[in-house]
Design a protein around this motif. Structure first.
Motif, PDB file in Angstrom:
ATOM      1  N   GLU A  88      -9.651 -21.407   7.134  1.00  0.00           N
ATOM      2  CA  GLU A  88      -9.714 -20.052   6.465  1.00  0.00           C
ATOM      3  C   GLU A  88      -9.340 -18.974   5.885  1.00  0.00           C
ATOM      4  N   ILE A  89      -9.383 -17.829   5.120  1.00  0.00           N
ATOM      5  CA  ILE A  89      -9.157 -16.117   5.643  1.00  0.00           C
ATOM      6  C   ILE A  89     -10.550 -16.242   4.422  1.00  0.00           C
ATOM      7  N   ARG A  90     -11.428 -15.265   4.145  1.00  0.00           N
ATOM      8  CA  ARG A  90     -11.473 -15.297   2.752  1.00  0.00           C
ATOM      9  C   ARG A  90     -12.190 -13.640   2.244  1.00  0.00           C
ATOM     10  N   LEU A  91     -12.164 -13.379   1.442  1.00  0.00           N
ATOM     11  CA  LEU A  91     -13.004 -12.079   1.186  1.00  0.00           C
ATOM     12  C   LEU A  91     -14.259 -12.362   1.051  1.00  0.00           C
ATOM     13  N   THR A  92     -15.339 -12.056   1.420  1.00  0.00           N
ATOM     14  CA  THR A  92     -17.101 -12.021   1.007  1.00  0.00           C
ATOM     15  C   THR A  92     -16.683 -10.520  -0.517  1.00  0.00           C
ATOM     16  N   GLY A 142      -1.562 -17.850  -3.150  1.00  0.00           N
ATOM     17  CA  GLY A 142      -2.439 -18.700  -2.322  1.00  0.00           C
ATOM     18  C   GLY A 142      -3.407 -18.453  -1.137  1.00  0.00           C
ATOM     19  N   LYS A 143      -2.884 -19.619  -0.174  1.00  0.00           N
ATOM     20  CA  LYS A 143      -4.852 -19.013   1.253  1.00  0.00           C
ATOM     21  C   LYS A 143      -4.018 -18.050   2.108  1.00  0.00           C
ATOM     22  N   VAL A 197      -2.987 -16.571   9.391  1.00  0.00           N
ATOM     23  CA  VAL A 197      -2.445 -15.298  10.294  1.00  0.00           C
ATOM     24  C   VAL A 197      -1.218 -14.943  10.602  1.00  0.00           C
ATOM     25  N   ARG A 198       0.130 -15.847  10.362  1.00  0.00           N
ATOM     26  CA  ARG A 198       1.161 -15.172  10.883  1.00  0.00           C
ATOM     27  C   ARG A 198       1.930 -14.303   9.349  1.00  0.00           C
ATOM     28  N   GLU A 199       1.260 -14.838   7.672  1.00  0.00           N
ATOM     29  CA  GLU A 199       1.815 -14.304   6.740  1.00  0.00           C
ATOM     30  C   GLU A 199       1.139 -12.144   7.043  1.00  0.00           C
ATOM     31  N   LEU A 200      -0.101 -12.818   7.515  1.00  0.00           N
ATOM     32  CA  LEU A 200      -0.976 -11.455   7.843  1.00  0.00           C
ATOM     33  C   LEU A 200       0.019 -10.456   8.320  1.00  0.00           C
ATOM     34  N   ALA A 201       0.556 -10.968   9.778  1.00  0.00           N
ATOM     35  CA  ALA A 201       1.038 -10.507  11.305  1.00  0.00           C
ATOM     36  C   ALA A 201       2.231  -9.869  10.174  1.00  0.00           C
ATOM     37  N   ARG A 202       2.950 -10.726   9.933  1.00  0.00           N
ATOM     38  CA  ARG A 202       4.121 -10.241   9.030  1.00  0.00           C
ATOM     39  C   ARG A 202       3.983  -9.101   8.344  1.00  0.00           C
TER      40      ARG A 202
END
Length: 131
Positions: free
Chosen positions: A65-69, A27-28, A31-36
């Motif tokens: 939004e957080i998306r890879l280039t 999914g998308k 920030v909280r998921e990345l922090a965990r």
């Protein structure tokens, strides 16, 4: 033999890009998921996401939004593939999977591309030869 100079991104940046890649599959990423996942504070994640955005690895919009280039996706896939093959190699030689995951995360940044290629060939051959 001296290790060749490492170009950007840093191992920390690779960890972030890999985590974004994995979370994007579900999914998308948030920030909280990345922090965990990375065991850091949300404010540290935001700061590093800004840096990755400035370097052209991601598109980041505060609160969303957080998306890879393409550039970020290339690095993320490479480090993810390294992680997978190193984990498989370590489990093949008898390391318990949970430990193999931890160790792969640490050494995926340190190995020369040639070493990873040889490990990949070894794992492929072993998988093909097993029923």
């Amino acid at each position: 033999m001296e290790r060749p100079p490492r170009s950007l991104p840093s191992s920390r940046a690779e960890d972030y890009l890999e985590a974004i890649y994995i979370l994007s599959q579900k999914g998308k990423p948030r920030v909280r998921e990345l922090a965990r996942r990375l065991c850091v504070s949300p404010s540290s994640v935001v700061e590093f996401l800004r840096r990755l955005s400035e370097q052209g690895y991601i598109i980041y919009k505060k609160g969303g939004e957080i998306r890879l280039t393409e550039k970020g996706l290339e690095v993320a896939r490479k480090i993810y593939d390294r992680h997978v093959v190193i984990t498989e190699f370590l489990t093949y030689i008898g390391v318990p999977r949970d430990i193999a995951e931890i160790d792969a995360c640490r050494i995926e940044h340190l190995l020369h591309d040639e070493t990873v290629e040889r490990i990949t060939e070894f794992v492929r051959k072993k998988m093909e030869s097993e029923p």
